[in-house]
Motif scaffolding. Structure first.
Motif, PDB file in Angstrom:
ATOM      1  N   PHE A 111     -57.869 -30.480 -47.942  1.00  0.00           N
ATOM      2  CA  PHE A 111     -58.838 -31.774 -46.912  1.00  0.00           C
ATOM      3  C   PHE A 111     -58.388 -31.769 -45.684  1.00  0.00           C
ATOM      4  N   GLN A 112     -57.147 -30.552 -44.745  1.00  0.00           N
ATOM      5  CA  GLN A 112     -56.782 -31.402 -43.641  1.00  0.00           C
ATOM      6  C   GLN A 112     -56.985 -30.060 -42.600  1.00  0.00           C
ATOM      7  N   HIS A 113     -57.450 -29.136 -43.373  1.00  0.00           N
ATOM      8  CA  HIS A 113     -57.413 -27.194 -42.364  1.00  0.00           C
ATOM      9  C   HIS A 113     -58.824 -27.346 -42.287  1.00  0.00           C
ATOM     10  N   SER A 114     -59.122 -25.821 -41.063  1.00  0.00           N
ATOM     11  CA  SER A 114     -60.640 -26.076 -41.400  1.00  0.00           C
ATOM     12  C   SER A 114     -61.028 -24.871 -41.671  1.00  0.00           C
ATOM     13  N   GLY A 115     -59.991 -24.411 -42.838  1.00  0.00           N
ATOM     14  CA  GLY A 115     -60.326 -22.960 -43.504  1.00  0.00           C
ATOM     15  C   GLY A 115     -59.440 -22.292 -44.390  1.00  0.00           C
ATOM     16  N   PHE A 116     -58.452 -22.218 -42.701  1.00  0.00           N
ATOM     17  CA  PHE A 116     -57.203 -21.517 -42.712  1.00  0.00           C
ATOM     18  C   PHE A 116     -55.527 -22.187 -42.517  1.00  0.00           C
ATOM     19  N   ASP A 117     -54.944 -22.252 -43.480  1.00  0.00           N
ATOM     20  CA  ASP A 117     -53.624 -22.959 -43.502  1.00  0.00           C
ATOM     21  C   ASP A 117     -52.253 -22.323 -42.173  1.00  0.00           C
ATOM     22  N   LEU A 118     -52.490 -23.178 -41.233  1.00  0.00           N
ATOM     23  CA  LEU A 118     -52.250 -22.246 -40.083  1.00  0.00           C
ATOM     24  C   LEU A 118     -49.961 -22.524 -40.343  1.00  0.00           C
ATOM     25  N   TRP A 138     -71.077 -26.348 -45.099  1.00  0.00           N
ATOM     26  CA  TRP A 138     -70.763 -27.064 -46.251  1.00  0.00           C
ATOM     27  C   TRP A 138     -69.632 -28.515 -46.158  1.00  0.00           C
ATOM     28  N   SER A 139     -69.802 -29.285 -47.207  1.00  0.00           N
ATOM     29  CA  SER A 139     -68.590 -30.429 -46.977  1.00  0.00           C
ATOM     30  C   SER A 139     -67.695 -29.579 -47.986  1.00  0.00           C
ATOM     31  N   LYS A 140     -66.228 -30.367 -47.857  1.00  0.00           N
ATOM     32  CA  LYS A 140     -65.063 -30.043 -48.972  1.00  0.00           C
ATOM     33  C   LYS A 140     -65.617 -29.985 -49.944  1.00  0.00           C
ATOM     34  N   ASP A 141     -66.252 -31.246 -50.019  1.00  0.00           N
ATOM     35  CA  ASP A 141     -66.730 -31.185 -51.831  1.00  0.00           C
ATOM     36  C   ASP A 141     -67.829 -30.256 -52.426  1.00  0.00           C
ATOM     37  N   ARG A 142     -68.287 -29.905 -51.246  1.00  0.00           N
ATOM     38  CA  ARG A 142     -68.958 -28.512 -51.984  1.00  0.00           C
ATOM     39  C   ARG A 142     -68.006 -27.715 -51.637  1.00  0.00           C
ATOM     40  N   ILE A 143     -66.839 -27.426 -51.152  1.00  0.00           N
ATOM     41  CA  ILE A 143     -66.534 -25.700 -51.249  1.00  0.00           C
ATOM     42  C   ILE A 143     -66.125 -26.128 -53.042  1.00  0.00           C
ATOM     43  N   LEU A 144     -65.667 -26.951 -53.027  1.00  0.00           N
ATOM     44  CA  LEU A 144     -64.250 -27.650 -54.196  1.00  0.00           C
ATOM     45  C   LEU A 144     -65.098 -27.520 -55.318  1.00  0.00           C
ATOM     46  N   THR A 145     -66.595 -28.501 -55.220  1.00  0.00           N
ATOM     47  CA  THR A 145     -67.414 -28.087 -56.401  1.00  0.00           C
ATOM     48  C   THR A 145     -67.790 -26.529 -56.659  1.00  0.00           C
ATOM     49  N   VAL A 146     -67.940 -25.479 -55.671  1.00  0.00           N
ATOM     50  CA  VAL A 146     -68.667 -23.824 -56.491  1.00  0.00           C
ATOM     51  C   VAL A 146     -66.520 -23.599 -56.507  1.00  0.00           C
ATOM     52  N   GLY A 152     -49.176 -14.573 -50.509  1.00  0.00           N
ATOM     53  CA  GLY A 152     -50.522 -14.991 -50.182  1.00  0.00           C
ATOM     54  C   GLY A 152     -50.797 -16.762 -49.739  1.00  0.00           C
ATOM     55  N   ALA A 153     -51.229 -16.290 -48.371  1.00  0.00           N
ATOM     56  CA  ALA A 153     -51.435 -18.111 -48.009  1.00  0.00           C
ATOM     57  C   ALA A 153     -53.533 -18.489 -48.234  1.00  0.00           C
ATOM     58  N   SER A 154     -53.506 -17.995 -48.682  1.00  0.00           N
ATOM     59  CA  SER A 154     -54.977 -17.783 -48.573  1.00  0.00           C
ATOM     60  C   SER A 154     -56.107 -19.369 -49.273  1.00  0.00           C
ATOM     61  N   THR A 155     -56.963 -20.075 -48.704  1.00  0.00           N
ATOM     62  CA  THR A 155     -56.546 -21.794 -48.828  1.00  0.00           C
ATOM     63  C   THR A 155     -57.990 -21.036 -50.088  1.00  0.00           C
ATOM     64  N   ILE A 156     -58.331 -23.018 -50.528  1.00  0.00           N
ATOM     65  CA  ILE A 156     -59.277 -22.163 -51.327  1.00  0.00           C
ATOM     66  C   ILE A 156     -60.780 -22.183 -50.601  1.00  0.00           C
ATOM     67  N   SER A 157     -60.590 -22.737 -49.498  1.00  0.00           N
ATOM     68  CA  SER A 157     -62.354 -21.979 -48.872  1.00  0.00           C
ATOM     69  C   SER A 157     -62.273 -20.072 -48.949  1.00  0.00           C
ATOM     70  N   VAL A 198     -56.450 -28.386 -58.956  1.00  0.00           N
ATOM     71  CA  VAL A 198     -56.462 -27.100 -58.399  1.00  0.00           C
ATOM     72  C   VAL A 198     -56.066 -27.349 -57.171  1.00  0.00           C
ATOM     73  N   ILE A 199     -56.093 -28.476 -56.391  1.00  0.00           N
ATOM     74  CA  ILE A 199     -55.545 -28.910 -54.860  1.00  0.00           C
ATOM     75  C   ILE A 199     -54.387 -28.677 -54.782  1.00  0.00           C
ATOM     76  N   ALA A 200     -54.091 -29.353 -55.639  1.00  0.00           N
ATOM     77  CA  ALA A 200     -52.054 -29.276 -56.565  1.00  0.00           C
ATOM     78  C   ALA A 200     -51.316 -27.549 -56.380  1.00  0.00           C
ATOM     79  N   ALA A 201     -52.816 -27.022 -56.945  1.00  0.00           N
ATOM     80  CA  ALA A 201     -52.080 -25.053 -57.381  1.00  0.00           C
ATOM     81  C   ALA A 201     -51.932 -23.946 -56.409  1.00  0.00           C
ATOM     82  N   GLU A 202     -53.262 -24.365 -55.458  1.00  0.00           N
ATOM     83  CA  GLU A 202     -53.445 -23.174 -54.657  1.00  0.00           C
ATOM     84  C   GLU A 202     -53.911 -24.176 -53.295  1.00  0.00           C
TER      85      GLU A 202
END
Length: 239
Positions: free
Chosen positions: A99-106, A161-169, A124-129, A90-94
């Motif tokens: 792990f580099q941005h803070s919620g918004f991929d500028l 949340w941690s990045k791992d928690r965001i990814l788990t959710v 669209g440029a929506s991040t996983i967060s 999902v990281i590769a796809a979406e």
């Protein structure tokens, strides 16, 4: 004249009093919203999400369309029970800069704007967060208010949340098919295995459907889905 003066004073007093009541009510509602949203995000930092706004929205759609109630396949699993291939896919796809941005991929936002200015389609440029924020707390309707709420909840989960928690959710609440939510339910439905047992190709196939899992089906993948799966597999090798 004296009567008019007294009447005018009373009218002004009532107007000021009403405005004051409205102002206090607005501040109270704002404080209640801020406190409840922060509290909810803190709660979900540790506790499995029992449902999501998007799942509830699906139920509402069913009731409006034909008055029926359709069961949603959804089963929460902890991070330890999810294959690392699923997260990688999902990281590769979406969101390859997850792990580099803070919620918004500028960078992605600027790239999307530049492409649109050059005559391309606005993508669209929506991040996983951001996707977690809107799927968990909001409906898919489009408006400036909803976008503002998405920004607010994205900031909250990135802070709390941690990045791992965001990814788990995300993996637990993402839609992978019609009334099918979460990596565990999807793994069992499509492959007959638990989420911790899916392979790299299977994880990539599920990730390939995420832009629109209703049209892009993992059960009967189109040539586009298969091409996207192979692209995701290549991106996973570069992580």
């Amino acid at each position: 004249m004296a009567r008019q003066s007294r009447y005018s004073s009373r009218s002004n007093f009532r107007s000021l009093s009403f405005k004051g009541i409205l102002r206090r009510a607005a501040l109270y509602l704002l404080f209640t919203f801020l406190a409840s949203s922060i509290g909810l995000c803190l709660f979900l930092r540790w506790v499995p999400a029992p449902t999501s706004a998007f799942m509830v929205y699906r139920h509402v759609e069913d009731l409006i369309d034909d008055g029926s109630f359709k069961t949603i396949r959804y089963s929460w699993v902890s991070a330890k029970k999810i294959s690392p291939y699923a997260a990688s896919a999902v990281i590769a796809a979406e969101d390859q800069r997850f792990f580099q941005h803070s919620g918004f991929d500028l960078h992605a936002i600027q790239s999307s704007i530049d492409m649109y200015i050059d005559g391309g389609r606005l993508r669209g440029a929506s991040t996983i967060s951001q996707q977690v924020a809107k799927n968990l707390f909001l409906t898919p309707s489009k408006s400036f208010v909803r976008k503002g709420l998405e920004v607010w909840f994205t900031v909250l989960i990135e802070l709390l949340w941690s990045k791992d928690r965001i990814l788990t959710v995300y993996l637990n609440i993402a839609e992978f098919g019609d009334h099918l939510f979460g990596i565990e339910a999807a793994s069992q439905y499509y492959f007959g295995v638990h989420a911790n047992q899916i392979s790299r190709p299977q994880a990539a196939l599920l990730a390939a459907t995420l832009p629109n899992p209703i049209l892009l089906r993992a059960a009967q993948p189109s040539s586009y889905v298969l091409k996207r799966q192979h692209w995701i597999l290549r991106q996973m090798q570069n992580q």
